[in-house]
Design a protein around this motif. Structure first.
Motif, short mmCIF file in Angstrom:
data_model
loop_
_atom_site.label_atom_id
_atom_site.label_comp_id
_atom_site.label_asym_id
_atom_site.label_seq_id
_atom_site.Cartn_x
_atom_site.Cartn_y
_atom_site.Cartn_z
N GLY A 1 17.16 1.09 -4.65
CA GLY A 1 16.67 2.11 -3.73
C GLY A 1 16.79 3.53 -4.26
O GLY A 1 16.72 4.49 -3.50
N ASN A 2 16.96 3.72 -5.57
CA ASN A 2 17.11 5.08 -6.08
C ASN A 2 16.01 5.48 -7.06
O ASN A 2 16.17 6.41 -7.83
CB ASN A 2 18.48 5.26 -6.74
CG ASN A 2 18.66 4.38 -7.96
OD1 ASN A 2 17.79 3.59 -8.30
ND2 ASN A 2 19.81 4.49 -8.60
N GLY A 3 14.89 4.80 -7.03
CA GLY A 3 13.77 5.17 -7.88
C GLY A 3 12.98 6.30 -7.26
O GLY A 3 13.08 6.57 -6.07
N SER A 4 12.20 7.01 -8.07
CA SER A 4 11.39 8.08 -7.51
C SER A 4 10.36 7.51 -6.55
O SER A 4 9.95 8.16 -5.61
CB SER A 4 10.70 8.88 -8.62
OG SER A 4 9.97 8.02 -9.46
N MET A 5 9.95 6.26 -6.79
CA MET A 5 9.14 5.56 -5.79
C MET A 5 9.59 4.12 -5.78
O MET A 5 9.39 3.40 -6.75
CB MET A 5 7.65 5.60 -6.10
CG MET A 5 6.90 4.77 -5.08
SD MET A 5 5.15 4.88 -5.25
CE MET A 5 4.69 3.93 -3.82
N ALA A 6 10.25 3.73 -4.72
CA ALA A 6 10.64 2.34 -4.59
C ALA A 6 9.37 1.56 -4.33
O ALA A 6 8.74 1.74 -3.30
CB ALA A 6 11.63 2.19 -3.44
N LEU A 7 8.99 0.72 -5.29
CA LEU A 7 7.75 -0.03 -5.13
C LEU A 7 7.98 -1.18 -4.18
O LEU A 7 8.29 -2.30 -4.57
CB LEU A 7 7.22 -0.52 -6.47
CG LEU A 7 6.38 0.48 -7.21
CD1 LEU A 7 5.81 -0.14 -8.47
CD2 LEU A 7 5.28 1.04 -6.37
N GLN A 8 7.82 -0.85 -2.96
CA GLN A 8 7.87 -1.86 -1.92
C GLN A 8 6.44 -2.33 -1.72
O GLN A 8 5.56 -2.01 -2.50
CB GLN A 8 8.48 -1.26 -0.67
CG GLN A 8 9.93 -0.85 -0.90
CD GLN A 8 10.50 -0.03 0.23
OE1 GLN A 8 9.80 0.37 1.14
NE2 GLN A 8 11.79 0.23 0.15
N GLU A 9 6.23 -3.08 -0.68
CA GLU A 9 4.91 -3.68 -0.47
C GLU A 9 3.80 -2.63 -0.46
O GLU A 9 2.75 -2.83 -1.08
CB GLU A 9 4.90 -4.46 0.85
CG GLU A 9 3.60 -5.16 1.10
CD GLU A 9 3.62 -6.03 2.34
OE1 GLU A 9 2.54 -6.30 2.87
OE2 GLU A 9 4.71 -6.45 2.77
N SER A 10 4.00 -1.51 0.20
CA SER A 10 2.92 -0.52 0.29
C SER A 10 2.56 0.05 -1.08
O SER A 10 1.38 0.20 -1.40
CB SER A 10 3.28 0.59 1.26
OG SER A 10 4.42 1.30 0.81
N GLY A 11 3.55 0.36 -1.90
CA GLY A 11 3.27 0.87 -3.24
C GLY A 11 2.54 -0.15 -4.09
O GLY A 11 1.61 0.19 -4.83
N GLU A 12 2.95 -1.40 -3.96
CA GLU A 12 2.28 -2.47 -4.70
C GLU A 12 0.84 -2.64 -4.22
O GLU A 12 -0.06 -2.88 -5.03
CB GLU A 12 3.05 -3.78 -4.56
CG GLU A 12 4.37 -3.78 -5.30
CD GLU A 12 5.14 -5.07 -5.17
OE1 GLU A 12 6.10 -5.24 -5.94
OE2 GLU A 12 4.79 -5.93 -4.33
N MET A 13 0.63 -2.51 -2.92
CA MET A 13 -0.74 -2.63 -2.38
C MET A 13 -1.64 -1.53 -2.94
O MET A 13 -2.79 -1.78 -3.29
CB MET A 13 -0.73 -2.56 -0.85
CG MET A 13 -0.17 -3.80 -0.18
SD MET A 13 -1.13 -5.29 -0.51
CE MET A 13 -2.68 -4.87 0.26
N TYR A 14 -1.12 -0.30 -3.01
CA TYR A 14 -1.92 0.79 -3.57
C TYR A 14 -2.22 0.54 -5.04
O TYR A 14 -3.36 0.70 -5.48
CB TYR A 14 -1.20 2.14 -3.40
CG TYR A 14 -1.38 2.72 -2.03
CD1 TYR A 14 -2.54 3.42 -1.68
CD2 TYR A 14 -0.40 2.58 -1.06
CE1 TYR A 14 -2.72 3.95 -0.42
CE2 TYR A 14 -0.56 3.11 0.22
CZ TYR A 14 -1.72 3.79 0.53
OH TYR A 14 -1.90 4.30 1.79
N LEU A 15 -1.23 0.10 -5.82
CA LEU A 15 -1.47 -0.18 -7.24
C LEU A 15 -2.48 -1.31 -7.42
O LEU A 15 -3.37 -1.22 -8.26
CB LEU A 15 -0.16 -0.54 -7.95
CG LEU A 15 0.74 0.61 -8.32
CD1 LEU A 15 2.03 0.09 -8.95
CD2 LEU A 15 0.04 1.58 -9.27
#
Length: 153
Positions: free
Chosen positions: A19-33
């Protein structure tokens, strides 16, 4: 190059888990990618408006996600076009492969294509690498017979 990308993906996964990344690639981040990756396979230039339309989300939501992805090193913005970095492209491709493979597996099992795609969309974000690899290997071993079943549906 492949090792560098895999190391970056592993680092992103570790940051996500901690949980300390500049963007925690959770489901929403993965969906955008994944969406940006798929659009980039169809179009020369992908813009925020394309992502907004494809995902059926507001422009401000897309803008926020894009800036987080940019800060995380997954994409750059060049003259208004969204350009995936090597790490972003690899991550988007990985999620899309999971989506496509899971959808094909479910359809081969007799699930309606729309339901299969919707369920694959949810599962692609949580399935472990080990479980996905085993599932993919199993269905690949079934070969052409399974592929013909999927295409016939």
């Amino acid at each position: 190059m492949k090792n560098a990308i895999e190391n970056s993906l592993n680092t992103a996964r570790q940051k996500t888990r901690r949980g300390n990344g500049s963007m925690a690639l959770q489901e929403s981040g993965e969906m955008y990618l994944e969406t940006i990756y798929v659009l980039s396979q169809k179009k020369t230039y992908v813009r925020a408006s394309d992502v907004s339309t494809e995902m059926r989300v507001t422009r401000p939501s897309v803008s926020r996600a894009i800036h987080l992805l940019e800060d995380g090193g997954f994409l750059t913005i060049e003259s208004g076009a969204l350009c995936l970095t090597d790490v972003g492209r690899e991550y988007g491709e990985r999620i899309y492969e999971r989506h496509a493979t899971l959808t094909r597996c479910f359809v081969a099992l007799g699930v309606d294509r729309e339901i299969a795609a919707n369920d694959a969309c949810r599962i692609e974000h949580i399935i472990s690498d080990e479980c996905f690899a085993a599932l993919k290997t199993h269905f690949m071993a079934l070969g052409d017979e399974t592929n013909q079943l999927v295409m016939a549906r």
